[in-house]
Motif scaffolding. Sequence first.
Motif, PDB file in Angstrom:
ATOM      1  N   LEU A   1       0.845  -1.180   0.000  1.00  0.00           N
ATOM      2  CA  LEU A   1       0.000   0.000   0.000  1.00  0.00           C
ATOM      3  C   LEU A   1       0.889   1.240   0.000  1.00  0.00           C
ATOM      4  CD1 LEU A   1      -2.743  -1.012   2.594  1.00  0.00           C
ATOM      5  CD2 LEU A   1      -2.679  -1.429   0.132  1.00  0.00           C
ATOM      6  N   ASP A   2       0.664   2.129  -0.935  1.00  0.00           N
ATOM      7  CA  ASP A   2       1.451   3.357  -1.062  1.00  0.00           C
ATOM      8  C   ASP A   2       1.315   4.185   0.212  1.00  0.00           C
ATOM      9  OD1 ASP A   2       2.566   5.803  -1.730  1.00  0.00           O
ATOM     10  OD2 ASP A   2       1.772   5.802  -3.772  1.00  0.00           O
ATOM     11  N   SER A   3       2.415   4.412   0.888  1.00  0.00           N
ATOM     12  CA  SER A   3       2.398   5.142   2.157  1.00  0.00           C
ATOM     13  C   SER A   3       2.030   6.614   1.986  1.00  0.00           C
ATOM     14  CB  SER A   3       3.763   5.037   2.841  1.00  0.00           C
ATOM     15  OG  SER A   3       4.778   5.574   2.017  1.00  0.00           O
ATOM     16  N   ASN A   4       2.048   7.104   0.744  1.00  0.00           N
ATOM     17  CA  ASN A   4       1.691   8.497   0.491  1.00  0.00           C
ATOM     18  C   ASN A   4       0.179   8.690   0.326  1.00  0.00           C
ATOM     19  OD1 ASN A   4       4.418   9.493   0.417  1.00  0.00           O
ATOM     20  ND2 ASN A   4       4.626   8.565  -1.621  1.00  0.00           N
ATOM     21  N   LEU A   5      -0.556   7.580   0.319  1.00  0.00           N
ATOM     22  CA  LEU A   5      -1.995   7.636   0.157  1.00  0.00           C
ATOM     23  C   LEU A   5      -2.686   7.161   1.429  1.00  0.00           C
ATOM     24  CD1 LEU A   5      -2.316   6.086  -3.424  1.00  0.00           C
ATOM     25  CD2 LEU A   5      -2.396   8.517  -2.824  1.00  0.00           C
ATOM     26  N   GLU A   6      -3.925   7.601   1.591  1.00  0.00           N
ATOM     27  CA  GLU A   6      -4.736   7.135   2.710  1.00  0.00           C
ATOM     28  C   GLU A   6      -5.442   5.847   2.295  1.00  0.00           C
ATOM     29  OE1 GLU A   6      -5.087   8.215   5.760  1.00  0.00           O
ATOM     30  OE2 GLU A   6      -3.703   9.901   5.515  1.00  0.00           O
ATOM     31  N   TRP A   7      -5.537   4.900   3.222  1.00  0.00           N
ATOM     32  CA  TRP A   7      -6.183   3.616   2.947  1.00  0.00           C
ATOM     33  C   TRP A   7      -7.199   3.315   4.037  1.00  0.00           C
ATOM     34  CZ3 TRP A   7      -5.001   1.436  -1.651  1.00  0.00           C
ATOM     35  CH2 TRP A   7      -3.808   1.858  -2.267  1.00  0.00           C
ATOM     36  N   PRO A   8      -8.324   2.709   3.686  1.00  0.00           N
ATOM     37  CA  PRO A   8      -9.296   2.304   4.708  1.00  0.00           C
ATOM     38  C   PRO A   8      -8.643   1.362   5.712  1.00  0.00           C
ATOM     39  CG  PRO A   8     -10.232   2.103   2.502  1.00  0.00           C
ATOM     40  CD  PRO A   8      -8.771   2.368   2.318  1.00  0.00           C
ATOM     41  N   VAL A   9      -9.135   1.394   6.916  1.00  0.00           N
ATOM     42  CA  VAL A   9      -8.570   0.555   7.977  1.00  0.00           C
ATOM     43  C   VAL A   9      -8.583  -0.911   7.577  1.00  0.00           C
ATOM     44  CG1 VAL A   9      -8.886  -0.247  10.345  1.00  0.00           C
ATOM     45  CG2 VAL A   9      -9.183   2.168   9.807  1.00  0.00           C
ATOM     46  N   CYS A  10      -9.668  -1.351   6.924  1.00  0.00           N
ATOM     47  CA  CYS A  10      -9.755  -2.768   6.554  1.00  0.00           C
ATOM     48  C   CYS A  10      -8.613  -3.167   5.627  1.00  0.00           C
ATOM     49  CB  CYS A  10     -11.093  -3.072   5.905  1.00  0.00           C
ATOM     50  SG  CYS A  10     -11.434  -2.135   4.398  1.00  0.00           S
ATOM     51  N   MET A  11      -8.262  -2.302   4.669  1.00  0.00           N
ATOM     52  CA  MET A  11      -7.190  -2.627   3.737  1.00  0.00           C
ATOM     53  C   MET A  11      -5.831  -2.628   4.424  1.00  0.00           C
ATOM     54  SD  MET A  11      -8.233  -0.858   0.115  1.00  0.00           S
ATOM     55  CE  MET A  11      -6.907  -1.754  -0.708  1.00  0.00           C
ATOM     56  N   ARG A  12      -5.678  -1.783   5.414  1.00  0.00           N
ATOM     57  CA  ARG A  12      -4.407  -1.747   6.147  1.00  0.00           C
ATOM     58  C   ARG A  12      -4.208  -3.024   6.962  1.00  0.00           C
ATOM     59  NH1 ARG A  12      -5.893   3.742   7.449  1.00  0.00           N
ATOM     60  NH2 ARG A  12      -6.072   3.225   9.664  1.00  0.00           N
ATOM     61  N   MET A  13      -5.290  -3.754   7.190  1.00  0.00           N
ATOM     62  CA  MET A  13      -5.195  -5.001   7.962  1.00  0.00           C
ATOM     63  C   MET A  13      -5.121  -6.243   7.081  1.00  0.00           C
ATOM     64  SD  MET A  13      -7.389  -4.562  11.459  1.00  0.00           S
ATOM     65  CE  MET A  13      -8.910  -3.929  10.772  1.00  0.00           C
ATOM     66  N   PHE A  14      -5.198  -6.086   5.754  1.00  0.00           N
ATOM     67  CA  PHE A  14      -5.061  -7.248   4.877  1.00  0.00           C
ATOM     68  C   PHE A  14      -3.666  -7.854   5.050  1.00  0.00           C
ATOM     69  CE2 PHE A  14      -8.198  -5.583   1.412  1.00  0.00           C
ATOM     70  CZ  PHE A  14      -9.244  -5.779   2.290  1.00  0.00           C
ATOM     71  N   GLU A  15      -3.608  -9.198   5.107  1.00  0.00           N
ATOM     72  CA  GLU A  15      -2.321  -9.887   5.200  1.00  0.00           C
ATOM     73  C   GLU A  15      -1.727 -10.042   3.809  1.00  0.00           C
ATOM     74  OE1 GLU A  15       0.587 -10.626   6.657  1.00  0.00           O
ATOM     75  OE2 GLU A  15      -0.637 -11.365   8.315  1.00  0.00           O
ATOM     76  N   HIS A  16      -0.400 -10.038   3.723  1.00  0.00           N
ATOM     77  CA  HIS A  16       0.252 -10.326   2.454  1.00  0.00           C
ATOM     78  C   HIS A  16       0.081 -11.811   2.134  1.00  0.00           C
ATOM     79  CE1 HIS A  16       2.063  -6.343   2.668  1.00  0.00           C
ATOM     80  NE2 HIS A  16       2.400  -6.495   1.410  1.00  0.00           N
ATOM     81  N   LEU A  17      -0.305 -12.084   0.919  1.00  0.00           N
ATOM     82  CA  LEU A  17      -0.612 -13.451   0.507  1.00  0.00           C
ATOM     83  C   LEU A  17       0.559 -14.398   0.731  1.00  0.00           C
ATOM     84  CD1 LEU A  17      -2.503 -15.481  -0.826  1.00  0.00           C
ATOM     85  CD2 LEU A  17      -1.759 -14.632  -3.055  1.00  0.00           C
ATOM     86  N   ASP A  18       1.771 -13.931   0.453  1.00  0.00           N
ATOM     87  CA  ASP A  18       2.925 -14.825   0.560  1.00  0.00           C
ATOM     88  C   ASP A  18       3.328 -15.109   2.002  1.00  0.00           C
ATOM     89  OD1 ASP A  18       3.668 -12.228   0.912  1.00  0.00           O
ATOM     90  OD2 ASP A  18       5.439 -12.297  -0.371  1.00  0.00           O
ATOM     91  N   GLU A  19       2.723 -14.428   2.963  1.00  0.00           N
ATOM     92  CA  GLU A  19       3.052 -14.665   4.370  1.00  0.00           C
ATOM     93  C   GLU A  19       2.096 -15.639   5.042  1.00  0.00           C
ATOM     94  OE1 GLU A  19       3.331 -10.953   6.394  1.00  0.00           O
ATOM     95  OE2 GLU A  19       4.907 -10.157   5.086  1.00  0.00           O
ATOM     96  N   ILE A  20       0.920 -15.828   4.443  1.00  0.00           N
ATOM     97  CA  ILE A  20      -0.102 -16.656   5.092  1.00  0.00           C
ATOM     98  C   ILE A  20       0.340 -18.111   5.214  1.00  0.00           C
ATOM     99  CG2 ILE A  20      -2.401 -17.648   4.785  1.00  0.00           C
ATOM    100  CD1 ILE A  20      -3.382 -14.981   3.884  1.00  0.00           C
ATOM    101  N   VAL A  21       0.892 -18.665   4.156  1.00  0.00           N
ATOM    102  CA  VAL A  21       1.323 -20.067   4.199  1.00  0.00           C
ATOM    103  C   VAL A  21       2.380 -20.270   5.274  1.00  0.00           C
ATOM    104  CG1 VAL A  21       2.449 -21.924   2.936  1.00  0.00           C
ATOM    105  CG2 VAL A  21       0.741 -20.522   1.796  1.00  0.00           C
ATOM    106  N   SER A  22       3.327 -19.347   5.375  1.00  0.00           N
ATOM    107  CA  SER A  22       4.376 -19.459   6.400  1.00  0.00           C
ATOM    108  C   SER A  22       3.789 -19.428   7.798  1.00  0.00           C
ATOM    109  CB  SER A  22       5.385 -18.319   6.228  1.00  0.00           C
ATOM    110  OG  SER A  22       6.066 -18.433   4.997  1.00  0.00           O
ATOM    111  N   ILE A  23       2.833 -18.536   8.025  1.00  0.00           N
ATOM    112  CA  ILE A  23       2.186 -18.449   9.336  1.00  0.00           C
ATOM    113  C   ILE A  23       1.516 -19.774   9.691  1.00  0.00           C
ATOM    114  CG2 ILE A  23       0.262 -17.397  10.591  1.00  0.00           C
ATOM    115  CD1 ILE A  23       0.895 -14.775   9.153  1.00  0.00           C
ATOM    116  N   CYS A  24       0.763 -20.323   8.755  1.00  0.00           N
ATOM    117  CA  CYS A  24       0.034 -21.568   9.018  1.00  0.00           C
ATOM    118  C   CYS A  24       0.982 -22.750   9.200  1.00  0.00           C
ATOM    119  CB  CYS A  24      -0.959 -21.842   7.892  1.00  0.00           C
ATOM    120  SG  CYS A  24      -2.291 -20.632   7.786  1.00  0.00           S
ATOM    121  N   ASP A  25       2.042 -22.800   8.411  1.00  0.00           N
ATOM    122  CA  ASP A  25       3.036 -23.868   8.555  1.00  0.00           C
ATOM    123  C   ASP A  25       3.687 -23.818   9.926  1.00  0.00           C
ATOM    124  OD1 ASP A  25       2.627 -24.990   6.064  1.00  0.00           O
ATOM    125  OD2 ASP A  25       4.242 -23.867   5.088  1.00  0.00           O
TER     126      ASP A  25
END
Length: 286
Positions: free
Chosen positions: A185-209
């Motif tokens: 997410l571009d730090s120069n732009l404002e983002w809804p709170v929900c989007m700021r809480m989205f997990e990066h897809l490539d990190e989810i598998v590592s977390i679950c493993d």
Amino acid sequence: TEDDMDIIGEDDIYNFQGVANPHKVANIQYEERVLDIGCGLGCDSFLAVAYACSDKGREGNYAEDAEKDNGGGMVVGIDLSVKEIQHVKTRAAKRGYDRNQVIFLEGDAEKLNLAFEKENFPPSPSSDEKQKSSSYLNFFDVAISNGAFCLIPDKRKAFQNVYNVLKTGGRMAISTTTILPSKALDSNLEWPVCMRMFEHLDEIVSICDEIGFKNVRIVDAESPLEGLEIPEEEEEDDHIGATEATEQKGQKKRFKIHGRYSKEFEHLEDMDMDALCKVVTVYGEK
């Protein structure tokens, strides 16, 4: 699917709040115990009842045919919203369910233990089940979630809690929106709170493993409403609730949750969200 929508029913499908269809991945079976995290207004919980509590599945009258002794499976829905829990309890009663089939608890995915302990769940086992544990730990066959994980700040803790409540061999199907690998997410732009809480897809598998899940995989998710006719959304009046507004208009409508973009988020209108975000269902086994 259209069959799923028929099971949910016209009176409840307008309350759909999810991002995908975890049922396609979860493959809930008759007599299984199902946990629906972030159940909202109950669409996914009611669909789970059809599969877990009736051996007739899609074809049967699942409210009447489901077993009443807990032998036919059960569904537990948990949500943070007190009002939504009150609403879904009312809807469940009108659909003819009892507590042996489905119950709804107020609770936090990061603190599932508190929700279960507050309600003294599960109840003490019957005489013929005395050898079984009465703990909510290792209790469920399946855990599903449809969109709630998007808004959970501590994803690792939530996934850990899912792991804790599943039986050995149990599985999860968590539908959620993620940020694509190599994107940010571009730090120069404002983002809804929900989007700021989205997990990066490539990190989810590592977390679950790391938590201990086996056979973890990411399933691409298409919109569960693709190709189906759903009433157009209307803006919700600030002074009345969606249900009241619907009754006043005398027809069923779906209402936008977020309304129009505020000025700080206007850049989202022209943004290709598919190039930044991806809806997936996370599958894993204990």
